[in-house]
Motif scaffolding. Structure first.
Motif, PDB file in Angstrom:
ATOM      1  N   ALA A  14       0.755  -3.166  -7.980  1.00 34.43           N
ATOM      2  CA  ALA A  14       1.309  -4.519  -7.919  1.00 34.43           C
ATOM      3  C   ALA A  14       0.531  -5.238  -6.829  1.00 34.43           C
ATOM      4  O   ALA A  14       0.592  -4.850  -5.661  1.00 34.43           O
ATOM      5  N   ARG A  15      -0.233  -6.217  -7.227  1.00 31.58           N
ATOM      6  CA  ARG A  15      -1.023  -6.985  -6.248  1.00 31.58           C
ATOM      7  C   ARG A  15      -0.373  -8.344  -6.047  1.00 31.58           C
ATOM      8  O   ARG A  15       0.067  -8.975  -6.996  1.00 31.58           O
ATOM      9  N   PHE A  16      -0.367  -8.779  -4.795  1.00 35.07           N
ATOM     10  CA  PHE A  16       0.312 -10.018  -4.441  1.00 35.07           C
ATOM     11  C   PHE A  16      -0.648 -10.966  -3.747  1.00 35.07           C
ATOM     12  O   PHE A  16      -1.385 -10.564  -2.853  1.00 35.07           O
ATOM     13  N   LEU A  24       9.258 -14.960  -3.118  1.00 38.61           N
ATOM     14  CA  LEU A  24      10.403 -14.125  -2.758  1.00 38.61           C
ATOM     15  C   LEU A  24      11.343 -14.935  -1.868  1.00 38.61           C
ATOM     16  O   LEU A  24      10.889 -15.828  -1.135  1.00 38.61           O
ATOM     17  N   PRO A  25      12.650 -14.651  -1.919  1.00 31.87           N
ATOM     18  CA  PRO A  25      13.581 -15.390  -1.047  1.00 31.87           C
ATOM     19  C   PRO A  25      13.148 -15.310   0.416  1.00 31.87           C
ATOM     20  O   PRO A  25      12.795 -14.245   0.907  1.00 31.87           O
ATOM     21  N   ARG A  26      13.187 -16.454   1.099  1.00 31.53           N
ATOM     22  CA  ARG A  26      12.755 -16.537   2.491  1.00 31.53           C
ATOM     23  C   ARG A  26      13.922 -16.259   3.429  1.00 31.53           C
ATOM     24  O   ARG A  26      15.053 -16.650   3.174  1.00 31.53           O
ATOM     25  N   LEU A  50      11.155  -7.128  -1.841  1.00 25.99           N
ATOM     26  CA  LEU A  50       9.853  -6.743  -2.374  1.00 25.99           C
ATOM     27  C   LEU A  50       9.971  -5.442  -3.179  1.00 25.99           C
ATOM     28  O   LEU A  50       9.426  -5.339  -4.280  1.00 25.99           O
ATOM     29  N   LEU A  51      10.695  -4.467  -2.645  1.00 22.08           N
ATOM     30  CA  LEU A  51      10.866  -3.193  -3.342  1.00 22.08           C
ATOM     31  C   LEU A  51      11.557  -3.398  -4.690  1.00 22.08           C
ATOM     32  O   LEU A  51      11.177  -2.785  -5.692  1.00 22.08           O
ATOM     33  N   VAL A  85       9.345  -8.762   6.265  1.00 23.02           N
ATOM     34  CA  VAL A  85       7.883  -8.791   6.239  1.00 23.02           C
ATOM     35  C   VAL A  85       7.545 -10.227   6.617  1.00 23.02           C
ATOM     36  O   VAL A  85       7.681 -11.147   5.811  1.00 23.02           O
ATOM     37  N   ALA A  86       7.167 -10.410   7.859  1.00 27.69           N
ATOM     38  CA  ALA A  86       6.956 -11.749   8.398  1.00 27.69           C
ATOM     39  C   ALA A  86       5.543 -12.239   8.119  1.00 27.69           C
ATOM     40  O   ALA A  86       4.577 -11.472   8.201  1.00 27.69           O
ATOM     41  N   ASP A  87       5.453 -13.524   7.799  1.00 25.34           N
ATOM     42  CA  ASP A  87       4.151 -14.167   7.678  1.00 25.34           C
ATOM     43  C   ASP A  87       4.003 -15.318   8.667  1.00 25.34           C
ATOM     44  O   ASP A  87       2.941 -15.900   8.794  1.00 25.34           O
ATOM     45  N   THR A  88       5.102 -15.619   9.378  1.00 26.47           N
ATOM     46  CA  THR A  88       5.022 -16.602  10.462  1.00 26.47           C
ATOM     47  C   THR A  88       5.784 -16.069  11.681  1.00 26.47           C
ATOM     48  O   THR A  88       6.734 -15.306  11.558  1.00 26.47           O
TER      49      THR A  88
END
Length: 133
Positions: A14-16, A24-26, A50-51, A85-88
Motif C-alpha cells: 500500500a503506497r501513500f 485520513l481523519p485529522r 491507517l492500519l 502519525v504527525a506531519d506538522t
C-alpha cells in the motif's frame, strides 16, 4: 506499507502520497517529547486509522526511518493510545531536517506509563516504511 495487509495499490504494498494520507481523519495532539523543549502541538492521523485503511492483520508494526532506524511496535499500542502519525509540529509541516515528513508521536503527557524509555524508542521520526507482521 507491506506485510500482513489486505488492501494494496501497488503489487503487494500500500503506497501513500500526501493527498492519500491527508484524506485520513485529522487529529491534534499536544505533548512534550524527549527530543524537543516544552509542549509541542502535532497534527496528523491516528495510526489505527491507517492500519484499518490497509486492512492490517498482524500484531506488530515494523517501522523504518530514513536514517535506517528500525523498531518493532506492538499493534496494541495503536488501539490503547491515540498514537499519531504527525506531519506538522507547531503549525509547520515536518521535513526530513526536522523529524519529518512523518513522525510517530505518542500522547506522552496523557499517560504516565508512556513516559517510560521503552515508549520513547517507538517515537519514529523520518518515518519511511511500515511492515505489518
Amino acid at each position: 506499507m507491506s506485510g500482513e495487509i489486505t488492501t494494496t495499490n501497488h503489487d503487494d504494498e500500500a503506497r501513500f502520497d500526501r493527498a492519500l494520507l491527508e484524506s485520513l481523519p485529522r487529529h491534534r495532539l499536544s505533548t512534550s517529547t524527549v527530543v524537543t523543549d516544552g509542549i509541542n502541538h502535532f497534527e496528523g492521523f491516528l495510526m489505527r486509522d491507517l492500519l484499518e485503511r490497509v486492512g492490517a492483520e498482524g500484531n506488530t508494526a515494523v517501522a523504518l526511518a530514513l536514517n535506517d532506524y528500525l523498531i518493532e511496535i506492538p499493534r496494541e499500542d495503536f488501539y490503547r493510545y491515540d498514537v499519531l502519525v504527525a506531519d506538522t509540529m507547531d503549525g509547520e509541516r515536518l521535513t526530513p531536517r526536522d523529524k519529518g515528513p512523518l513522525w510517530i508521536v505518542y500522547p506522552r503527557d496523557d499517560h504516565r506509563e508512556l513516559q517510560d524509555i521503552r515508549y520513547d524508542y517507538r517515537w519514529v521520526w523520518q518515518l519511511y516504511q511500515l511492515e505489518i507482521q
